[in-house]
Design a protein around this motif. Structure first.
Motif, mmCIF file in Angstrom:
data_model
loop_
_atom_site.group_PDB
_atom_site.id
_atom_site.type_symbol
_atom_site.label_atom_id
_atom_site.label_comp_id
_atom_site.label_asym_id
_atom_site.label_seq_id
_atom_site.Cartn_x
_atom_site.Cartn_y
_atom_site.Cartn_z
ATOM 1 N N VAL A 87 8.516 16.535 5.897
ATOM 2 C CA VAL A 87 8.892 17.000 6.776
ATOM 3 C C VAL A 87 8.585 18.682 6.883
ATOM 4 C CG1 VAL A 87 10.917 17.276 8.386
ATOM 5 C CG2 VAL A 87 10.780 15.271 7.065
ATOM 6 N N HIS A 88 7.928 19.052 7.881
ATOM 7 C CA HIS A 88 7.566 20.524 8.011
ATOM 8 C C HIS A 88 8.406 21.210 8.948
ATOM 9 C CE1 HIS A 88 3.630 19.565 5.694
ATOM 10 N NE2 HIS A 88 3.677 18.507 6.711
ATOM 11 N N PRO A 89 9.229 22.227 8.301
ATOM 12 C CA PRO A 89 10.479 23.025 9.298
ATOM 13 C C PRO A 89 9.457 23.576 10.095
ATOM 14 C CG PRO A 89 10.148 23.414 6.584
ATOM 15 C CD PRO A 89 9.124 22.538 7.002
ATOM 16 N N GLY A 90 9.984 23.841 11.457
ATOM 17 C CA GLY A 90 9.466 24.566 12.598
ATOM 18 C C GLY A 90 8.428 24.010 13.321
ATOM 19 N N ALA A 91 8.150 22.710 12.712
ATOM 20 C CA ALA A 91 7.021 21.979 13.570
ATOM 21 C C ALA A 91 7.390 20.960 14.472
ATOM 22 C CB ALA A 91 5.851 21.434 12.388
ATOM 23 N N ALA B 210 0.684 -1.250 0.010
ATOM 24 C CA ALA B 210 0.015 0.205 0.057
ATOM 25 C C ALA B 210 0.850 1.024 -0.153
ATOM 26 C CB ALA B 210 -1.057 -0.013 1.180
ATOM 27 N N GLN B 211 0.454 2.263 -0.536
ATOM 28 C CA GLN B 211 1.106 3.651 -0.587
ATOM 29 C C GLN B 211 1.031 4.159 1.019
ATOM 30 O OE1 GLN B 211 2.630 5.048 -3.160
ATOM 31 N NE2 GLN B 211 1.999 3.464 -4.489
ATOM 32 N N VAL B 212 2.128 4.979 1.179
ATOM 33 C CA VAL B 212 2.282 5.396 2.362
ATOM 34 C C VAL B 212 2.333 7.067 2.571
ATOM 35 C CG1 VAL B 212 3.826 5.544 4.438
ATOM 36 C CG2 VAL B 212 3.319 3.416 3.451
ATOM 37 N N LEU B 213 1.731 7.761 3.300
ATOM 38 C CA LEU B 213 1.906 9.100 3.436
ATOM 39 C C LEU B 213 2.224 9.553 4.817
ATOM 40 C CD1 LEU B 213 1.104 11.940 2.615
ATOM 41 C CD2 LEU B 213 -1.024 11.765 3.548
ATOM 42 N N GLY B 214 3.576 10.257 4.964
ATOM 43 C CA GLY B 214 4.203 10.669 6.191
ATOM 44 C C GLY B 214 4.107 12.134 6.354
ATOM 45 N N GLN B 215 3.591 12.606 7.554
ATOM 46 C CA GLN B 215 3.646 14.038 7.715
ATOM 47 C C GLN B 215 4.435 14.228 8.819
ATOM 48 O OE1 GLN B 215 2.439 16.438 5.494
ATOM 49 N NE2 GLN B 215 1.626 15.096 4.100
ATOM 50 N N TYR B 216 5.701 14.944 9.099
ATOM 51 C CA TYR B 216 6.343 14.818 10.404
ATOM 52 C C TYR B 216 6.712 16.245 10.553
ATOM 53 C CZ TYR B 216 6.538 9.821 9.396
ATOM 54 O OH TYR B 216 6.624 8.761 9.287
ATOM 55 N N GLY B 217 6.862 16.654 11.640
ATOM 56 C CA GLY B 217 7.513 17.879 12.196
ATOM 57 C C GLY B 217 9.018 17.666 12.292
ATOM 58 N N ALA B 218 9.612 18.687 11.803
ATOM 59 C CA ALA B 218 11.241 18.788 11.680
ATOM 60 C C ALA B 218 11.841 18.631 13.403
ATOM 61 C CB ALA B 218 11.824 19.982 11.278
ATOM 62 N N LEU B 219 11.111 19.339 14.086
ATOM 63 C CA LEU B 219 11.439 19.483 15.572
ATOM 64 C C LEU B 219 11.124 18.466 16.356
ATOM 65 C CD1 LEU B 219 10.653 23.352 15.972
ATOM 66 C CD2 LEU B 219 12.720 22.491 15.362
ATOM 67 N N ASP B 220 10.408 17.239 16.057
ATOM 68 C CA ASP B 220 9.845 15.976 16.584
ATOM 69 C C ASP B 220 10.918 15.214 17.240
ATOM 70 O OD1 ASP B 220 8.636 13.735 17.762
ATOM 71 O OD2 ASP B 220 7.016 13.839 15.983
ATOM 72 N N LYS B 221 11.162 15.466 18.619
ATOM 73 C CA LYS B 221 12.306 14.453 19.252
ATOM 74 C C LYS B 221 11.854 12.943 19.399
ATOM 75 C CE LYS B 221 13.664 18.673 21.408
ATOM 76 N NZ LYS B 221 12.646 19.568 20.862
ATOM 77 N N GLY B 222 10.580 12.689 19.242
ATOM 78 C CA GLY B 222 10.213 11.376 19.183
ATOM 79 C C GLY B 222 10.270 10.464 18.016
ATOM 80 N N ILE B 223 10.390 11.319 16.836
ATOM 81 C CA ILE B 223 10.442 10.742 15.514
ATOM 82 C C ILE B 223 11.561 11.544 14.818
ATOM 83 C CG2 ILE B 223 9.562 10.133 13.416
ATOM 84 C CD1 ILE B 223 6.716 10.322 14.611
ATOM 85 N N PRO B 224 12.773 11.117 15.210
ATOM 86 C CA PRO B 224 14.128 12.032 14.805
ATOM 87 C C PRO B 224 14.163 11.892 13.179
ATOM 88 C CG PRO B 224 14.588 9.984 15.929
ATOM 89 C CD PRO B 224 13.358 9.971 16.092
#
Length: 77
Positions: A39-43, A1-15
């Motif tokens: 990866v969203h900068p500043g998030a 299946a296709q995967v979509l990932g939206q991450y915060g650049a500042l997230d320490k739990g998901i480096p």
């Protein structure tokens, strides 16, 4: 299946290194279109939760638009 990932650049739990590892694995599996992982900068973690201090309006709006586009492209009715 296709995967979509939206991450915060500042997230320490998901480096960032973990996100890069996932991107590489998706590419090997043939499941990595250019918009698969963002990866969203500043998030930070939880950037879409408007009831948390980590809420980031710009990142949340961008991630939501990307998600709607993703659903329109990959979710069959």
């Amino acid at each position: 299946a296709q995967v979509l990932g939206q991450y915060g650049a500042l997230d320490k739990g998901i480096p960032a290194a973990d996100v890069e590892t996932m991107q590489a694995a998706l590419k090997i599996a043939g499941k990595a279109p250019p918009d698969a992982i963002t990866v969203h900068p500043g998030a930070d973690h939880g950037f879409m939760a408007d009831y948390r201090p980590s809420y980031n309006e710009a990142a949340a709006k961008a991630a939501w638009q990307a998600t709607l586009g993703w659903f329109g492209k990959y979710v069959k009715k």
